[in-house]
Design a protein around this motif. Structure first.
Motif, mmCIF file in Angstrom:
data_model
loop_
_atom_site.group_PDB
_atom_site.id
_atom_site.type_symbol
_atom_site.label_atom_id
_atom_site.label_comp_id
_atom_site.label_asym_id
_atom_site.label_seq_id
_atom_site.Cartn_x
_atom_site.Cartn_y
_atom_site.Cartn_z
ATOM 1 N N VAL A 77 0.873 4.357 -2.820
ATOM 2 C CA VAL A 77 0.673 5.734 -2.594
ATOM 3 C C VAL A 77 2.089 6.446 -3.228
ATOM 4 O O VAL A 77 1.765 7.225 -3.995
ATOM 5 N N LEU A 87 -6.974 3.461 -3.722
ATOM 6 C CA LEU A 87 -6.381 3.517 -2.327
ATOM 7 C C LEU A 87 -7.721 3.352 -1.438
ATOM 8 O O LEU A 87 -7.538 2.720 -0.293
ATOM 9 N N LEU A 88 -9.002 3.524 -1.942
ATOM 10 C CA LEU A 88 -10.175 3.260 -1.002
ATOM 11 C C LEU A 88 -10.442 1.899 -1.020
ATOM 12 O O LEU A 88 -10.873 1.130 0.062
ATOM 13 N N ARG A 132 0.788 -1.456 0.086
ATOM 14 C CA ARG A 132 -0.073 0.027 0.000
ATOM 15 C C ARG A 132 0.724 1.219 -0.064
ATOM 16 O O ARG A 132 0.412 2.224 -0.725
ATOM 17 N N THR A 167 -16.326 -1.622 0.535
ATOM 18 C CA THR A 167 -15.156 -0.914 0.166
ATOM 19 C C THR A 167 -13.788 -1.667 0.690
ATOM 20 O O THR A 167 -12.859 -0.990 0.595
ATOM 21 N N GLN A 211 -7.260 -0.146 1.600
ATOM 22 C CA GLN A 211 -7.304 0.580 2.800
ATOM 23 C C GLN A 211 -6.184 0.343 3.760
ATOM 24 O O GLN A 211 -5.457 -0.656 3.560
ATOM 25 N N SER A 237 -4.639 5.798 -7.833
ATOM 26 C CA SER A 237 -6.191 6.913 -7.715
ATOM 27 C C SER A 237 -6.659 6.670 -6.393
ATOM 28 O O SER A 237 -6.501 5.725 -5.640
ATOM 29 N N ALA A 238 -7.656 7.719 -6.141
ATOM 30 C CA ALA A 238 -8.130 7.569 -4.702
ATOM 31 C C ALA A 238 -9.162 6.401 -4.769
ATOM 32 O O ALA A 238 -9.286 5.653 -3.584
ATOM 33 N N ALA A 239 -9.574 5.849 -5.876
ATOM 34 C CA ALA A 239 -10.572 4.870 -5.821
ATOM 35 C C ALA A 239 -9.961 3.539 -5.489
ATOM 36 O O ALA A 239 -10.328 2.726 -4.708
#
Length: 929
Positions: free
Chosen positions: A782, A791-792, A778, A829, A795, A787-789
Motif C-alpha cells: 500500500v 491489492l485485490l 501488504r 481473487t 487481500q 495497483s488496485a488489481a
C-alpha cells in the motif's frame, strides 16, 4: 425456573414430611390382622408396616425387598434381612417359601451385630452352622439389584433331583463357584450391570460399590466384597447371552471367527438383503461396500503379571481379532519405509510408545455409510499406527462382513496415500492377509483429514471424486471412538481376555443401537440429501451456463478418462485440479530480476539481491519482536544474553546491507531521499525497530526519479514473492494444525496428549509469524502505491481467515456449498489469482467439482431409497433364520419358544421400519424439505 421458585417455600414442608415417616405410623400391622407391627418394607409402595407373620406371607415371592425392624420404644427402625422373618427361597417343587423366624426375639440385637461378620464367607467346612439354618438349608449370599442379601434356600432332596447348581439356574441364580457354593448372582443384577456398562459406561468396581452402598449406606465396607466374583460371573453371563442371541444355543455349534457379532443391517449383502440378480444390473456402484479404518490411542492396555493364566471365552468370535492368529501375522508383517512428504503421513509415522503396556491403542474398521463395526476387525497397536495393524483390520473386515467378491469396494483411511503404495505386495506376501478380489477398489481419505494432506491428495483421494460414495464424509468412526472412550480406560488394568470381551461387547452394542435406529436415521439422511441435491443442481446449472458445449463435452470426456486411469496411476486424478503452477516466491523472483538486470545492462547492479536481503532482515526483526513478546516480564539471565546476541547479530547485518545500499540510493539521485533521515546513526532505536533503507520506508512521494521508480518496482515484485511464501507457509501450518487436533482427540495418555498440544502450539506460533509477515508485506505494498488489481490479489488477512474450522470447510459435499473457503486457499481473487490462464483453469476446476457434487448428491438419494428396502430385507432375513429353529423336533419347547419370540421381534422390526418408510415417502411436506 418458575417451578424451582415455587419449590423454595415448600422445602420445609417436604423435609418435615420425610422426617415424620421415620417413626412408626401407628402400632398395628398395615394388613389389618390386628397384631402389633414389628417390621416395615422400604421396597414396597408407601413403606407399609407388618407383623412377622404378615411380612412372611406378603414377601414369600419377594425375597430381595429391603426391610427394617422396629427395635422398640424410643429407638428406631434398624436395617435387617428377610431371612430373620423366616423368608426362604424354595428350589424344590412344592416347598414352602416362608416359615417361622429362626431367631428368637431376644437374640435380635446380637444377630444384627453379627450379620456383617456372618456375611463374609470363609473357607470353613461346608457343614459349618453359619452356612445352614436351623433346618439344615444352605444359607447363601445373594447379589441382586436391590443389594446383597443372606437367604436360606430349600433344596430338592429327591432321588432324581438335579444337582444344586441346576436347581439354582432354574430359579435364575448363577453360582459364584461350583464345589461349595456360597454366593449366587441373580440374572437381574447381571443384566443390570451389563446394561449400565453399555449405556452409562459403569465399571465393575463402581457398580459393585453402588450395591454395597445400597445394602448399607453407612457401613458399606462391612458388606461382603464380591467384586471379583461379579467380574467373573458377568463374563460368563455375557458369553451365554451372545451365544443365545446368535442361535448357538439352538445349533450347539462352536462359534467361529466373527459369528458372535451383529453387522450392519443396511449395507448391501448378497444373499441377505439385496436381490439375487444384483450382479447383472448396470449400476454396480449402487452395491459398492465402503469401509473406514482408524486408530484410537485411548484404549491402551497394561501388562499382566501372569498372561499365560488368562482364559479366553470369545477369542476372535466377536469384534476383536483372534489373538494367536494376529500375533502370527505381526511376526511376518513388515512396514514399508517409503519417504512421503505428505503432512498427515509424517505425523502418523511417529511411533507411540507407552511404558508398561502391551497395547498403545486399538484400530478397527466400520462400514463408512452407517458406522457399524466390522466383526473380527479390531486389533491392538503395539507402537503407534503401523501399516501391519491397519492391513490386518481391513483384511478381517472383508472376510467377516458378508462381502461378495463381485462387489465394488471402497477403503477410507486418513493416511491411505501412503498405505496403498505397496499394499497389494504386502498382502500377497503375507499368508494371514487376503487381498480382495473385487473388480474395483477405491482408496479415499475422510473429508476432514484430507485437508491436512498436501493439495494433490484432495483430487486423488477425496471422496468427492469417488463414484458411488454418495455424501459420506468418511469420518463416522471418529464418532464411534468418542463413545468407546468412556469405557476403554476402565479396561486398562483388566486381563487381556476380559478387556477384549468388554470392548467387543461395547462395539456389538453400538451396532445393535445402530440397527434399531436405522429407520429414523435413513429418513433424516434422505430429507437432507434432497436438500443437498437441489442445492447441487442449482449450483451446477449456474456454472454450466457459463461454458461452451465444446468445453462441456471435452471436460466430461477427460473426467471419464481420469476415473478409468486412476486404477493404473492415481496421478491421473490431478486433472480435476487447476493447472497453473505454484506462485513464485521471493527467491524465484530475485533470480528473474537478476537475469533481467544482466540482459538490460542496468547501472543498478545487484539491487534485487540487496532489496531481498532487506526483506529477509525485516522478517528477522518480526521474529525477534515476537520472541520478546513471549518472554516473561523479568527474563532470566540466559534469555537476556540471548536477546543481546540476537540484537548484535541483527544490527551488524543491517549496517552491512545499508552500507551497500547507500551508494545505490545516492546514484539514484539522493535529492529524492528525505535528507532528515539518518540511516546510519540511530543509537536510541533497537535493531528490531530500526527502519530499513527501502523505498517503502522512504515513501513513494519521495521516489520520483526514474531510477527510484525502478527501485520501487523491484521492491513491489519482491514483496509479491514474499507474500506468496508467507501464504504458502500459512496454508501448510493451518492444515498441519487441523490434523494434529484430530489425532490428539483420540489419545488418552497424558504425556502423549501434552506432546500433541506442544506440536499444536508450535504450529500456532508459526501461523502467527507468517501472519505478521504477510500483513507487513501488504502494508508495504500500500505504501509503495501498488495497483488496485494487485491489492485485490493480496487481500487483507483477518483472524477469521485463519480459524482452523473455517479453513477446513468441506467442499466435497453439497451441504457446504453455500460456504466459501477463505481466499488464502486459492479463490479467484486470492493469491493465486491474476491472469486469464488462472481464471480459465479455476472455471474448469469449479465446474468439475460442481459436476462431481451433483453426481454424489444424486447417488446419495438413490442409495438411501434402496437402503430402505435393504434394511427391511435384513430384518426379515433374521426372522427366517429364527423361524427354522421354531420347528426343530430335537429342540426342547423352551428352545422353540425363544425362537418364536426372536422371530416375532425381527418381524415386528421389519413391519415398523417398512411402515415408517412408507409414511415418510407418502408425506410431500417431509419429502420436499
Amino acid at each position: 425456573n418458575d417451578f424451582l421458585r415455587e419449590f423454595v417455600p415448600r422445602q420445609d414442608t417436604y423435609m418435615c414430611t420425610f422426617l415424620e415417616s421415620e417413626a412408626p405410623q401407628g402400632d398395628s400391622c398395615s394388613v389389618g390382622c390386628g397384631r402389633a407391627m414389628a417390621w416395615r418394607c422400604t421396597s414396597c409402595l408407601g413403606n407399609p408396616q407388618y407383623c412377622a407373620e404378615c411380612l412372611g406371607t406378603t414377601h414369600a415371592r419377594l425375597p430381595f425387598h429391603r426391610v427394617e425392624r422396629w427395635c422398640g420404644p424410643e429407638t428406631y427402625f434398624q436395617s435387617s434381612w428377610l431371612r430373620y422373618a423366616g423368608i426362604t427361597i424354595p428350589l424344590a417343587e412344592g416347598a414352602e417359601a416362608t416359615g417361622n423366624p429362626d431367631e428368637e426375639e431376644d437374640d435380635w440385637v446380637d444377630e444384627t451385630e453379627s450379620v456383617c461378620g456372618e456375611l463374609e464367607d470363609t473357607p470353613d467346612d461346608p457343614g459349618a452352622t453359619h452356612h445352614h439354618d436351623s433346618q439344615g438349608n444352605p444359607i447363601l449370599t445373594v447379589v441382586d439389584v436391590t443389594g446383597i442379601h443372606r437367604l436360606s434356600f430349600i433344596t430338592c432332596r429327591c432321588a432324581d433331583a438335579p444337582e444344586f447348581e441346576i436347581q439354582l439356574l432354574r430359579m435364575g441364580f448363577l453360582p459364584g463357584s461350583y464345589q461349595h457354593i456360597r454366593t449366587v448372582f441373580t440374572t437381574h443384577v447381571l443384566d443390570d450391570f451389563l446394561q449400565d456398562n453399555q449405556e452409562a459406561h459403569t465399571s465393575g468396581y463402581a457398580y459393585f460399590e453402588k450395591l454395597r452402598r445400597r445394602t448399607s449406606s453407612a457401613f458399606p465396607d462391612r458388606t461382603p466384597n464380591r467384586y471379583r466374583e461379579l467380574l467373573r460371573i458377568s463374563r460368563q453371563w455375557r458369553l451365554l447371552k451372545h451365544k443365545k442371541w446368535h442361535t448357538f444355543g439352538h445349533t450347539g455349534h462352536i462359534p467361529k471367527e466373527g459369528e458372535l457379532a451383529l453387522f450392519c443391517p443396511t449395507c448391501p449383502q448378497a444373499g441377505i438383503n439385496i436381490p439375487d440378480s444384483w450382479a447383472d444390473e448396470p449400476n454396480q456402484h449402487l452395491y459398492m461396500r465402503s469401509f473406514v479404518v482408524d486408530g484410537n490411542f485411548t484404549a491402551s492396555h497394561l501388562k499382566q503379571k501372569n498372561p499365560e493364566d488368562d482364559v479366553r471365552l470369545t477369542d476372535g468370535t466377536g469384534m476383536m481379532a483372534n489373538r494367536s492368529r494376529y500375533q502370527e501375522h505381526l511376526k511376518v508383517a513388515h512396514d514399508d519405509k517409503d519417504i512421503n512428504d505428505c503432512n498427515a503421513t509424517r505425523a502418523l509415522n511417529v511411533k507411540v510408545s507407552k511404558r508398561g503396556t502391551t497395547a498403545t491403542g486399538i484400530g478397527a474398521t466400520a462400514c463408512a455409510r452407517h458406522g457399524c463395526f466390522a466383526p473380527c476387525s479390531c486389533v491392538d497397536f503395539q507402537k503407534g499406527e503401523r501399516q501391519a495393524n491397519i492391513d490386518y483390520s481391513l483384511s478381517q473386515a472383508g472376510k467377516h462382513s458378508n462381502l461378495d467378491r463381485r462387489q465394488y469396494l471402497l477403503w477410507i483411511y486418513d493416511a491411505i496415500c501412503q498405505l496403498c503404495k505397496k499394499m497389494k505386495v504386502r498382502f500377497k506376501r503375507n499368508k494371514f492377509l487376503g487381498w480382495p478380489k473385487n473388480p474395483v477398489l477405491y482408496n479415499a481419505i475422510g473429508s476432514f483429514h484430507v485437508r491436512g494432506h498436501v493439495s494433490p491428495c484432495f483430487q486423488r483421494y477425496g471422496l468427492l471424486f469417488v463414484p458411488g460414495a454418495g455424501l459420506i464424509d468418511g469420518e463416522v468412526i471418529e464418532t464411534l471412538w468418542s463413545k468407546l472412550n468412556h469405557v476403554s480406560p476402565s479396561t486398562r488394568g483388566a486381563s487381556e481376555a476380559h478387556r477384549d470381551e468388554i470392548l467387543s461387547d461395547q462395539m456389538s452394542y453400538s451396532n445393535w443401537k445402530k440397527c434399531i435406529m436405522m429407520g429414523p436415521s435413513i429418513c433424516r439422511k434422505h430429507r437432507r440429501a434432497l436438500g443437498h441435491q437441489a442445492a447441487a443442481a442449482e449450483a451446477f446449472t449456474r456454472l454450466d451456463a457459463k461454458i461452451t458445449a465444446h468445453q462441456r463435452k471435452e471436460w466430461r470426456r477427460k473426467s471419464d478418462e481420469a476415473q478409468t486411469e486412476r486404477f493404473k496411476d492415481v496421478k491421473a486424478m490431478d486433472w480435476f485440479a487447476p493447472d497453473v503452477g505454484k506462485d513464485p516466491g521471493r527467491e524465484a523472483i530475485e533470480v528473474l530480476l537478476l537475469r533481467k538486470e544482466k540482459k538490460a545492462k542496468s547501472t543498478l547492479k545487484g539491487i534485487a539481491s540487496l532489496v531481498s536481503e532487506c526483506l529477509v532482515l525485516e522478517e528477522a526483526q518480526l521474529q525477534l519482536r515476537q520472541h520478546m513478546k513471549a518472554l516473561p516480564e523479568k527474563p532470566t539471565r540466559k534469555q537476556t544474553i540471548e536477546i543481546f546476541r540476537r540484537r548484535n547479530t541483527l544490527d551488524k547485518k543491517i549496517q552491512a546491507v545499508h552500507s551497500k545500499l547507500m551508494p545505490v540510493f545516492t546514484a539514484a539521485k539522493a535529492d529524492d531521499v528525505d535528507k532528515d533521515v539518518d540511516w546510519e546513526d540511530e543509537p536510541d532505536v533497537e535493531p528490531e525497530h530500526q527502519q530499513l533503507l527501502l523505498p517503502s520506508s522512504i515513501g513513494i512521494d519521495r521516489c520520483t526519479s526514474s531510477k527510484m521508480k525502478g527501485l520501487v518496482d523491484v521492491e513491489i515484485k519482491l514483496r509479491c514473492g514474499q507474500a506468496n511464501d508467507a501464504l504458502e507457509h500459512l496454508r501448510l501450518e493451518l492444515g498441519r494444525k487441523a490434523f494434529l487436533h484430530v489425532k490428539k482427540r483420540t489419545t488418552a495418555v497424558k504425556k502423549i496428549r501434552l506432546r500433541g498440544w506442544a506440536a499444536i502450539h508450535t504450529a500456532e506460533d508459526k501461523i502467527a509469524e507468517y501472519t505478521a509477515v504477510y500483513r507487513r508485506v501488504r502494508n508495504k505494498l500500500v505504501d509503495l502505491g501498488a495497483s488496485a488489481a494487485l491489492l485485490l490479489r493480496y487481500q487483507e488477512l483477518t483472524d477469521d481467515h485463519l480459524t482452523t474450522s473455517t479453513t477446513l470447510l468441506d467442499t466435497q459435499t453439497s451441504h457446504q456449498r453455500h460456504k466459501t473457503l477463505p481466499w488464502i486457499w486459492g479463490s479467484e481473487t486470492g493469491t493465486s489469482g491474476g491472469g486469464d490462464a488462472w481464471g480459465a483453469e479455476f472455471k474448469r476446476s469449479h465446474w468439475l467439482r460442481a459436476n462431481e457434487q451433483l453426481k454424489r448428491a444424486n447417488e446419495e438419494v438413490l442409495l438411501l431409497r434402496h437402503e430402505m428396502s435393504w434394511t427391511v430385507n435384513f430384518f426379515r432375513w433374521k426372522a427366517r433364520i429364527w423361524d427354522k429353529h421354531t420347528r426343530g423336533k430335537e429342540l426342547s419347547e423352551g428352545h422353540r419358544c425363544y425362537a418364536r419370540r426372536q422371530r416375532a421381534m425381527w418381524l415386528e422390526m421389519a413391519e415398523n421400519t417398512e411402515g415408517m418408510f412408507q409414511q415418510y415417502l407418502a408425506s410431500p411436506s417431509e419429502t420436499n424439505k
